[in-house]
Design a protein around this motif. Structure first.
Motif, PDB file in Angstrom:
ATOM      1  N   LYS A  23       0.623  -1.000   0.127  1.00 14.71           N
ATOM      2  CA  LYS A  23       0.110   0.094  -0.245  1.00 14.71           C
ATOM      3  C   LYS A  23       1.230   1.222   0.180  1.00 14.71           C
ATOM      4  O   LYS A  23       0.467   2.327  -0.465  1.00 14.71           O
ATOM      5  CB  LYS A  23      -0.387   0.144   1.669  1.00 14.71           C
ATOM      6  N   LYS A  60       4.476  -3.393  -7.972  1.00 16.45           N
ATOM      7  CA  LYS A  60       4.352  -2.363  -8.543  1.00 16.45           C
ATOM      8  C   LYS A  60       5.894  -1.691  -8.384  1.00 16.45           C
ATOM      9  O   LYS A  60       6.404  -0.127  -8.925  1.00 16.45           O
ATOM     10  CB  LYS A  60       3.458  -0.496  -8.187  1.00 16.45           C
ATOM     11  N   ALA A  64       9.511   2.119  -2.951  1.00 11.07           N
ATOM     12  CA  ALA A  64       9.880   3.269  -3.359  1.00 11.07           C
ATOM     13  C   ALA A  64      10.268   4.355  -2.377  1.00 11.07           C
ATOM     14  O   ALA A  64      10.604   5.343  -2.630  1.00 11.07           O
ATOM     15  CB  ALA A  64       8.470   3.970  -3.602  1.00 11.07           C
ATOM     16  N   ALA A  66      12.441   5.914   1.340  1.00  7.97           N
ATOM     17  CA  ALA A  66      12.698   5.828   2.566  1.00  7.97           C
ATOM     18  C   ALA A  66      10.989   6.090   2.818  1.00  7.97           C
ATOM     19  O   ALA A  66      11.173   7.407   2.074  1.00  7.97           O
ATOM     20  CB  ALA A  66      13.551   6.137   3.250  1.00  7.97           C
ATOM     21  N   ILE A  68       8.573   8.827   3.106  1.00  6.29           N
ATOM     22  CA  ILE A  68       8.206  10.657   3.518  1.00  6.29           C
ATOM     23  C   ILE A  68       7.500  10.493   4.971  1.00  6.29           C
ATOM     24  O   ILE A  68       7.912  11.685   5.923  1.00  6.29           O
ATOM     25  CB  ILE A  68       7.656  10.851   2.171  1.00  6.29           C
ATOM     26  N   GLY A 111      15.766   4.955  -0.964  1.00 10.35           N
ATOM     27  CA  GLY A 111      15.943   3.938   0.118  1.00 10.35           C
ATOM     28  C   GLY A 111      16.176   3.148  -0.942  1.00 10.35           C
ATOM     29  O   GLY A 111      16.423   1.940  -0.653  1.00 10.35           O
ATOM     30  N   GLU A 114      19.139   2.205  -3.137  1.00  9.15           N
ATOM     31  CA  GLU A 114      20.263   2.081  -2.209  1.00  9.15           C
ATOM     32  C   GLU A 114      20.295   0.870  -1.538  1.00  9.15           C
ATOM     33  O   GLU A 114      21.225  -0.249  -1.373  1.00  9.15           O
ATOM     34  CB  GLU A 114      20.275   3.489  -0.945  1.00  9.15           C
ATOM     35  N   GLU A 134      16.206  12.093  -4.063  1.00  6.63           N
ATOM     36  CA  GLU A 134      15.863  12.848  -2.780  1.00  6.63           C
ATOM     37  C   GLU A 134      15.815  14.482  -2.430  1.00  6.63           C
ATOM     38  O   GLU A 134      15.586  14.675  -1.776  1.00  6.63           O
ATOM     39  CB  GLU A 134      17.181  12.581  -2.115  1.00  6.63           C
ATOM     40  N   GLY A 142      19.840   9.134   2.631  1.00  8.05           N
ATOM     41  CA  GLY A 142      20.276   8.995   3.549  1.00  8.05           C
ATOM     42  C   GLY A 142      21.137   7.345   3.938  1.00  8.05           C
ATOM     43  O   GLY A 142      21.100   6.804   5.582  1.00  8.05           O
TER      44      GLY A 142
HETATM   45  N1  CAA Z   1       7.408   6.943   1.001  1.00  7.76           N
HETATM   46  C1  CAA Z   1       6.168   6.288   1.832  1.00  7.76           C
HETATM   47  N2  CAA Z   1       4.569   6.747   1.151  1.00  7.76           N
HETATM   48  C2  CAA Z   1       5.061   6.056  -0.168  1.00  7.76           C
HETATM   49  C3  CAA Z   1       6.262   6.159  -0.875  1.00  7.76           C
HETATM   50  C4  CAA Z   1       7.424   6.638   0.012  1.00  7.76           C
HETATM   51  N3  CAA Z   1       8.860   6.971  -0.509  1.00  7.76           N
HETATM   52  N4  CAA Z   1       6.117   6.120  -1.688  1.00  7.76           N
HETATM   53  C5  CAA Z   1       5.102   5.658  -2.226  1.00  7.76           C
HETATM   54  N5  CAA Z   1       4.233   5.872  -1.166  1.00  7.76           N
HETATM   55  C6  CAA Z   1       2.579   5.693  -1.727  1.00  7.76           C
HETATM   56  C7  CAA Z   1       2.307   7.235  -1.506  1.00  7.76           C
HETATM   57  O1  CAA Z   1       1.484   8.276  -0.219  1.00  7.76           O
HETATM   58  C8  CAA Z   1       0.811   6.579  -1.704  1.00  7.76           C
HETATM   59  O2  CAA Z   1       0.290   6.498   0.007  1.00  7.76           O
HETATM   60  P1  CAA Z   1      -1.673   6.680  -0.374  1.00  7.76           P
HETATM   61  O3  CAA Z   1      -2.572   5.883  -1.539  1.00  7.76           O
HETATM   62  O4  CAA Z   1      -1.801   6.787   1.021  1.00  7.76           O
HETATM   63  O5  CAA Z   1      -1.832   8.290  -1.000  1.00  7.76           O
HETATM   64  C9  CAA Z   1       1.159   4.877  -2.425  1.00  7.76           C
HETATM   65  O6  CAA Z   1       2.389   4.348  -1.673  1.00  7.76           O
HETATM   66  C10 CAA Z   1       0.809   4.894  -3.473  1.00  7.76           C
HETATM   67  O7  CAA Z   1       2.126   5.778  -4.155  1.00  7.76           O
HETATM   68  P2  CAA Z   1       1.791   6.854  -5.251  1.00  7.76           P
HETATM   69  O8  CAA Z   1       0.311   7.225  -5.190  1.00  7.76           O
HETATM   70  O9  CAA Z   1       1.545   8.425  -5.193  1.00  7.76           O
HETATM   71  O10 CAA Z   1       1.986   6.507  -6.819  1.00  7.76           O
HETATM   72  P3  CAA Z   1       1.928   6.590  -8.148  1.00  7.76           P
HETATM   73  O11 CAA Z   1       2.010   5.534  -8.626  1.00  7.76           O
HETATM   74  O12 CAA Z   1       1.640   8.061  -8.453  1.00  7.76           O
HETATM   75  O13 CAA Z   1       3.376   7.115  -8.225  1.00  7.76           O
HETATM   76  C11 CAA Z   1       5.544   7.449  -7.405  1.00  7.76           C
HETATM   77  C12 CAA Z   1       4.559   6.437  -7.834  1.00  7.76           C
HETATM   78  C13 CAA Z   1       6.596   8.072  -8.605  1.00  7.76           C
HETATM   79  C14 CAA Z   1       7.056   5.776  -7.073  1.00  7.76           C
HETATM   80  C15 CAA Z   1       5.343   7.767  -5.999  1.00  7.76           C
HETATM   81  O14 CAA Z   1       5.237   7.415  -5.028  1.00  7.76           O
HETATM   82  C16 CAA Z   1       6.711   8.777  -4.978  1.00  7.76           C
HETATM   83  O15 CAA Z   1       7.250   9.566  -6.629  1.00  7.76           O
HETATM   84  N6  CAA Z   1       7.134   7.935  -4.757  1.00  7.76           N
HETATM   85  C17 CAA Z   1       8.218   8.496  -3.769  1.00  7.76           C
HETATM   86  C18 CAA Z   1       9.554   8.332  -3.964  1.00  7.76           C
HETATM   87  C19 CAA Z   1      10.431   9.358  -3.401  1.00  7.76           C
HETATM   88  O16 CAA Z   1      10.713  10.073  -3.119  1.00  7.76           O
HETATM   89  N7  CAA Z   1      11.640   8.293  -2.789  1.00  7.76           N
HETATM   90  C20 CAA Z   1      12.694   8.861  -1.832  1.00  7.76           C
HETATM   91  C21 CAA Z   1      11.995   8.693  -0.812  1.00  7.76           C
HETATM   92  S1  CAA Z   1      13.552   9.729   0.258  1.00  7.76           S
HETATM   93  C22 CAA Z   1      14.672   9.036   0.311  1.00  7.76           C
HETATM   94  O17 CAA Z   1      14.609   7.357   0.386  1.00  7.76           O
HETATM   95  C23 CAA Z   1      15.782   8.736   1.590  1.00  7.76           C
HETATM   96  C24 CAA Z   1      17.082   8.225   1.858  1.00  7.76           C
HETATM   97  O18 CAA Z   1      17.962   7.763   0.551  1.00  7.76           O
HETATM   98  C25 CAA Z   1      17.063   7.731   3.292  1.00  7.76           C
END
Ligand code: CAA
Length: 260
Positions: A23, A60, A64, A66, A68, A111, A114, A134, A142
């Motif tokens: 989810k 899917k 995706a 860490a 957020i 993440g 990574e 990021e 991170g």
């Molecule tokens: N953290 C928390 N929730 C996330 C998530 C994440 N990284 N990626 C996706 N989700 C959640 C969404 O919030 C959504 O939840 P709801 O249904 O409750 O709204 C669910 O997963 C489905 O996601 P989308 O509706 O956004 O799906 P989409 O097909 O429209 O898009 C996606 C897919 C392009 C992957 C998009 O979800 C996205 O951009 N996700 C974030 C990607 C990202 O920025 N990752 C880096 C995180 S920072 C990090 O990782 C730091 C580190 O190095 C430690």
């Protein structure tokens, strides 16, 4: 041991760990990172284990990123603790005594990318997408993305991905060396299992020492790395597997390795 966010299956010396939080596209929160740390802590005790496959549920996403939502309100000290938790897990996977194969379907972002990079081998389905986005969130990776990505694909390509946050497809990931192989959609797990089973038939100590030699040797200059390899090569001759492997070749039969 019961896990909230993981599925664990084992067959023929191959364990498959599936991150199961579809989810949220398998986003890594602290609890999930702790469960992954726990599962590798348990797996290391399994003497019959020969390889691990790490994958994500739902089709899917591998992961995706860490989580957020879990990071949004962290203060700097909490952010550091969270980052180190992820980094320690990835270090644990990188130095895990058995090969870890990442089977990547869908998004492997932040993440997730990574995590995949901490594995020994990355197999991607045609649908896989990679990136370190990021900078879109005003932060840097991170979980050691700034360190492993340039080591894998080179400094220039790593900087481009890190600065632009671009998401690349499986074909591009293969071209730049971020993944080992791209597999037809729907055939990913089969391909990962086939590779894991192939590795499982080899001398387990030899496979383990190959991993040690590559990982540690890359932190040394060539001369020291070669001396290190010579010591590990010599160590193999203290094993029953070396004697069995060479004897089996000379007797024109398949070797029966014991990992001893
Ligand atoms: N953290 C928390 N929730 C996330 C998530 C994440 N990284 N990626 C996706 N989700 C959640 C969404 O919030 C959504 O939840 P709801 O249904 O409750 O709204 C669910 O997963 C489905 O996601 P989308 O509706 O956004 O799906 P989409 O097909 O429209 O898009 C996606 C897919 C392009 C992957 C998009 O979800 C996205 O951009 N996700 C974030 C990607 C990202 O920025 N990752 C880096 C995180 S920072 C990090 O990782 C730091 C580190 O190095 C430690």
């Amino acid at each position: 041991m019961d896990y909230q966010f993981l599925l664990l299956a084992a067959e023929g010396g191959v364990a498959t760990v599936t991150i199961n939080r579809p989810k949220a596209l398998n986003a890594l929160n602290a609890d999930l990172l702790k469960e992954l740390t726990q599962v590798f802590t348990e797996l290391v005790k399994d003497e019959g284990l020969r390889a691990v496959i790490l994958t994500g549920a739902g089709g899917k996403a591998f992961v995706a990123g860490a989580d957020i939502a879990a990071m949004a309100d962290l203060n700097p000290l909490q952010a550091r603790t969270f980052g180190v938790l992820g980094q320690n897990l990835m270090q644990m996977i990188e130095t895990f005594p058995r090969p870890v194969i990442a089977a990547i379907e869908g998004f492997a972002l932040g993440g997730g990318c990574e995590l995949a990079m901490s594995c020994d081998i990355r197999l991607a389905s045609e649908s896989a997408k990679f990136g370190q986005p990021e900078v879109n969130l005003g932060v840097i990776p991170g979980f050691a993305g700034t360190q492993r990505l340039p080591r894998l694909v080179g400094k220039g390509r790593a900087k481009e991905l890190l600065y632009t946050g671009d998401i690349i497809d499986a074909a591009e990931a293969l071209r730049i060396g971020l993944v080992n192989k791209v597999v037809e959609n729907g055939k990913l797990l089969e391909a990962a299992q086939e590779m894991a089973r192939k590795i499982a038939k080899k001398g387990p100590l030899a496979v383990q020492l190959c991993k040690v030699a590559v990982n540690d040797g890359l932190e040394m200059d060539l001369i020291k790395g070669c001396a290190y390899e010579a010591d590990l090569f010599a160590l193999c001759f203290a094993s029953e597997d070396q004697s069995e492997g060479m004897k089996a070749f000379l007797e024109k039969r398949a070797a029966q390795f014991k990992g001893a």
